[in-house]
Write a protein that holds these residues in place. Structure first.
Motif, PDB file in Angstrom:
ATOM      1  N   SER A  50       0.815  -1.224   0.000  1.00  0.00           N
ATOM      2  CA  SER A  50       0.000   0.000   0.000  1.00  0.00           C
ATOM      3  C   SER A  50       0.845   1.269   0.000  1.00  0.00           C
ATOM      4  O   SER A  50       0.436   2.291  -0.565  1.00  0.00           O
ATOM      5  N   ARG A  51       2.019   1.207   0.620  1.00  0.00           N
ATOM      6  CA  ARG A  51       2.864   2.410   0.656  1.00  0.00           C
ATOM      7  C   ARG A  51       3.281   2.847  -0.746  1.00  0.00           C
ATOM      8  O   ARG A  51       3.516   4.034  -0.997  1.00  0.00           O
ATOM      9  N   VAL A  52       3.401   1.875  -1.662  1.00  0.00           N
ATOM     10  CA  VAL A  52       3.770   2.205  -3.041  1.00  0.00           C
ATOM     11  C   VAL A  52       2.664   3.033  -3.691  1.00  0.00           C
ATOM     12  O   VAL A  52       2.923   4.063  -4.325  1.00  0.00           O
ATOM     13  N   ASP A  53       1.412   2.590  -3.533  1.00  0.00           N
ATOM     14  CA  ASP A  53       0.307   3.368  -4.092  1.00  0.00           C
ATOM     15  C   ASP A  53       0.222   4.752  -3.465  1.00  0.00           C
ATOM     16  O   ASP A  53      -0.022   5.742  -4.165  1.00  0.00           O
ATOM     17  N   SER A  54       0.418   4.830  -2.151  1.00  0.00           N
ATOM     18  CA  SER A  54       0.335   6.137  -1.485  1.00  0.00           C
ATOM     19  C   SER A  54       1.350   7.116  -2.065  1.00  0.00           C
ATOM     20  O   SER A  54       1.026   8.281  -2.345  1.00  0.00           O
ATOM     21  N   ALA A  55       2.580   6.629  -2.282  1.00  0.00           N
ATOM     22  CA  ALA A  55       3.642   7.497  -2.800  1.00  0.00           C
ATOM     23  C   ALA A  55       3.395   7.880  -4.250  1.00  0.00           C
ATOM     24  O   ALA A  55       3.524   9.058  -4.632  1.00  0.00           O
ATOM     25  N   VAL A  56       3.031   6.917  -5.070  1.00  0.00           N
ATOM     26  CA  VAL A  56       2.803   7.201  -6.489  1.00  0.00           C
ATOM     27  C   VAL A  56       1.569   8.077  -6.678  1.00  0.00           C
ATOM     28  O   VAL A  56       1.575   9.014  -7.486  1.00  0.00           O
ATOM     29  N   LYS A  85      -4.095   5.806 -10.981  1.00  0.00           N
ATOM     30  CA  LYS A  85      -4.157   5.841  -9.512  1.00  0.00           C
ATOM     31  C   LYS A  85      -4.609   4.483  -8.950  1.00  0.00           C
ATOM     32  O   LYS A  85      -5.551   3.877  -9.462  1.00  0.00           O
ATOM     33  N   GLY A  86      -3.921   4.046  -7.934  1.00  0.00           N
ATOM     34  CA  GLY A  86      -4.267   2.784  -7.286  1.00  0.00           C
ATOM     35  C   GLY A  86      -3.873   1.545  -8.066  1.00  0.00           C
ATOM     36  O   GLY A  86      -4.303   0.440  -7.720  1.00  0.00           O
ATOM     37  N   LYS A  87      -3.047   1.712  -9.095  1.00  0.00           N
ATOM     38  CA  LYS A  87      -2.673   0.568  -9.933  1.00  0.00           C
ATOM     39  C   LYS A  87      -1.222   0.111  -9.742  1.00  0.00           C
ATOM     40  O   LYS A  87      -0.873  -1.021 -10.066  1.00  0.00           O
ATOM     41  N   THR A  88      -0.379   0.993  -9.218  1.00  0.00           N
ATOM     42  CA  THR A  88       1.053   0.708  -9.212  1.00  0.00           C
ATOM     43  C   THR A  88       1.438  -0.418  -8.266  1.00  0.00           C
ATOM     44  O   THR A  88       2.208  -1.312  -8.625  1.00  0.00           O
ATOM     45  N   ALA A  89       0.915  -0.386  -7.061  1.00  0.00           N
ATOM     46  CA  ALA A  89       1.322  -1.372  -6.057  1.00  0.00           C
ATOM     47  C   ALA A  89       0.976  -2.787  -6.489  1.00  0.00           C
ATOM     48  O   ALA A  89       1.803  -3.704  -6.397  1.00  0.00           O
ATOM     49  N   VAL A  90      -0.243  -2.983  -6.964  1.00  0.00           N
ATOM     50  CA  VAL A  90      -0.668  -4.317  -7.390  1.00  0.00           C
ATOM     51  C   VAL A  90       0.103  -4.755  -8.632  1.00  0.00           C
ATOM     52  O   VAL A  90       0.554  -5.901  -8.728  1.00  0.00           O
ATOM     53  N   GLY A  91       0.282  -3.834  -9.579  1.00  0.00           N
ATOM     54  CA  GLY A  91       1.057  -4.171 -10.777  1.00  0.00           C
ATOM     55  C   GLY A  91       2.480  -4.556 -10.442  1.00  0.00           C
ATOM     56  O   GLY A  91       3.022  -5.542 -10.971  1.00  0.00           O
ATOM     57  N   GLY A 122      -2.909  -3.157   4.659  1.00  0.00           N
ATOM     58  CA  GLY A 122      -4.065  -2.369   5.077  1.00  0.00           C
ATOM     59  C   GLY A 122      -4.243  -1.205   4.116  1.00  0.00           C
ATOM     60  O   GLY A 122      -3.281  -0.501   3.790  1.00  0.00           O
ATOM     61  N   THR A 123      -5.452  -1.010   3.596  1.00  0.00           N
ATOM     62  CA  THR A 123      -5.703   0.060   2.617  1.00  0.00           C
ATOM     63  C   THR A 123      -5.640   1.415   3.301  1.00  0.00           C
ATOM     64  O   THR A 123      -6.330   1.660   4.287  1.00  0.00           O
ATOM     65  N   LYS A 124      -4.798   2.305   2.753  1.00  0.00           N
ATOM     66  CA  LYS A 124      -4.629   3.628   3.357  1.00  0.00           C
ATOM     67  C   LYS A 124      -5.557   4.668   2.733  1.00  0.00           C
ATOM     68  O   LYS A 124      -5.912   5.659   3.372  1.00  0.00           O
ATOM     69  N   ASN A 125      -5.922   4.479   1.468  1.00  0.00           N
ATOM     70  CA  ASN A 125      -6.786   5.437   0.782  1.00  0.00           C
ATOM     71  C   ASN A 125      -8.240   4.995   0.929  1.00  0.00           C
ATOM     72  O   ASN A 125      -8.631   3.937   0.425  1.00  0.00           O
ATOM     73  N   PRO A 163      -3.178  -6.749   9.070  1.00  0.00           N
ATOM     74  CA  PRO A 163      -3.563  -6.234  10.387  1.00  0.00           C
ATOM     75  C   PRO A 163      -4.968  -6.716  10.739  1.00  0.00           C
ATOM     76  O   PRO A 163      -5.741  -7.094   9.854  1.00  0.00           O
ATOM     77  N   PRO A 164      -5.322  -6.704  12.018  1.00  0.00           N
ATOM     78  CA  PRO A 164      -6.622  -7.240  12.438  1.00  0.00           C
ATOM     79  C   PRO A 164      -7.818  -6.640  11.711  1.00  0.00           C
ATOM     80  O   PRO A 164      -8.750  -7.362  11.339  1.00  0.00           O
ATOM     81  N   ALA A 165      -7.830  -5.314  11.497  1.00  0.00           N
ATOM     82  CA  ALA A 165      -8.985  -4.681  10.853  1.00  0.00           C
ATOM     83  C   ALA A 165      -9.169  -5.181   9.423  1.00  0.00           C
ATOM     84  O   ALA A 165     -10.304  -5.387   8.963  1.00  0.00           O
ATOM     85  N   THR A 166      -8.068  -5.386   8.723  1.00  0.00           N
ATOM     86  CA  THR A 166      -8.142  -5.886   7.345  1.00  0.00           C
ATOM     87  C   THR A 166      -8.584  -7.346   7.329  1.00  0.00           C
ATOM     88  O   THR A 166      -9.361  -7.761   6.460  1.00  0.00           O
TER      89      THR A 166
END
Length: 376
Positions: free
Chosen positions: A205-211, A235-241, A278-281, A303-306
């Protein structure tokens, strides 16, 4: 069926990115193993800081340790961490046995202050390995320049390693090389390759946040609707890719004559572990980084919430090898738009190390305050 349970059928292991003494003592972890099929646990200084500062779980043990001569914040934290990790390892040991050592691990991190100190990392890892004294322990070592030779040495000594803070495929390839070299050295020394395990923790998730931050900056100055649409679509594609292509790299690196020679000696692959899931956005699905990264021979530490969210409304389909050409195209478009993924991931490693050190300092402050209160 419970969606978390279904992940096992897809070949993915779920580990819990969380630790707290009450979870261990009151049967919480045991229930997660039995009901959800949780197969491991990861920890870090930030998790321990929240556990100590955010609960009453440790008041009595800190009072007891406060009375011992020479007790300071770091020694008290180490005692707490070792005790909790031992308890977790014991609870997870049946999973370790049932999976013949593929799962059932609990991870404990060396001090982040040692991220650029190879010898110090090796010494600290040996100490933790001996002190915890559990075969299903993994020592977390960051994927820094100094960390790589430490990983190799520790594996040669038969110490299980969770190589953490990976963000790029370039660094992942180097981590795999350190793993292979460590196994080869262990084999040459006459060690048992079947008893050593490792994961490569790729942060997501940190990758998507930064990109996404960089895409937002470009969107502010976009000169046409076409450019705006192209940037918005990324947007939201980089981390998964990035993760999907890392998995293809994993499959390629764990094949061929060199690897097969190690397999013949009992070796098992160093699985990719999806971290920071854990999803940040809030605009994205709260189970995005589970659903999109389901595939065989992988680990997802959540994490527990996820975990709760996925149990409630997760959908299980092996998507890890779907839409690979689209993933390549998205990352190529990102580069064309002037955003270098290598630069982003290099910056994320530096930022991650800084955050880990801050978390460690915050942890020690929390323990120091608790000791002060206990002695008042």
């Amino acid at each position: 069926m419970n969606p978390v349970r279904q992940l096992e059928e897809a070949g993915q292991s779920v580990w819990l990115d969380y630790i707290r003494r009450s979870l261990l003592a009151n049967g919480g972890l045991k229930r997660l193993i039995e009901d959800d099929g949780v197969k491991g646990m990861t920890s870090n200084p930030a998790i321990f800081e929240k556990a100590i500062a955010g609960s009453d779980d440790y008041i009595e043990v800190i009072r007891e340790l406060a009375e011992q001569e020479g007790s300071d914040a770091e020694s008290v934290y180490k005692r707490i961490a070792v005790d909790d990790i031992r308890s977790a390892a014991d609870i997870l040991h049946p999973v370790y046995r049932a999976s013949t050592g593929r799962d059932g691990y609990v991870s404990l991190e060396v001090s982040p202050r040692l991220a650029h100190d190879t010898a110090g990392t090796i010494q600290a890892a040996r100490y933790l390995w001996r002190t915890v004294d559990r075969e299903n322990l993994m020592i977390k070592v960051p994927a820094t320049e100094a960390g790589m030779p430490a990983v190799e040495t520790l594996l040669e000594e038969g110490i299980n390693v969770n190589v953490t803070l990976l963000f790029s495929r370039k660094v992942h390839a180097r981590v795999v090389e350190a793993y292979l070299r460590g196994l080869e050295r262990l084999d040459k020394a006459g060690g048992d390759l079947s008893r050593v395990a490792s994961v490569a923790s790729l942060f997501v998730s940190r990758v998507d946040s930064a990109v996404d931050r960089l895409l937002d900056e470009k969107l502010e100055t976009a000169t046409s609707g076409e450019v705006t649409a192209r940037l918005q679509a990324l947007k939201g594609k980089t981390a998964v890719g990035n993760a999907k292509l890392a998995y293809q790299q994993y499959r390629a690196l764990f094949s061929g004559e060199r690897w097969e020679a190690l397999v013949a000696r009992g070796a098992r692959s160093q699985r990719l572990l999806w971290a920071s899931t854990g999803t940040k956005n809030p605009a994205y699905s709260d189970v995005l980084y589970i659903e999109s990264l389901i595939g065989p021979e992988t680990v997802n530490t959540v994490p527990p919430a996820t975990l709760d969210a996925f149990r409630d409304h997760g959908s299980v389909r092996a998507q890890l090898e779907e839409h690979l050409e689209q993933a390549k195209a998205d990352l190529a478009t990102l580069e064309e738009e002037g955003i270098s993924l290598d630069d982003v991931t290099d910056a994320l490693l530096t930022e991650g190390l800084y955050k880990f050190v801050l978390a460690y300092e915050k942890l020690l402050d929390a323990v120091a305050h608790a000791l002060q209160d206990a002695r008042a």
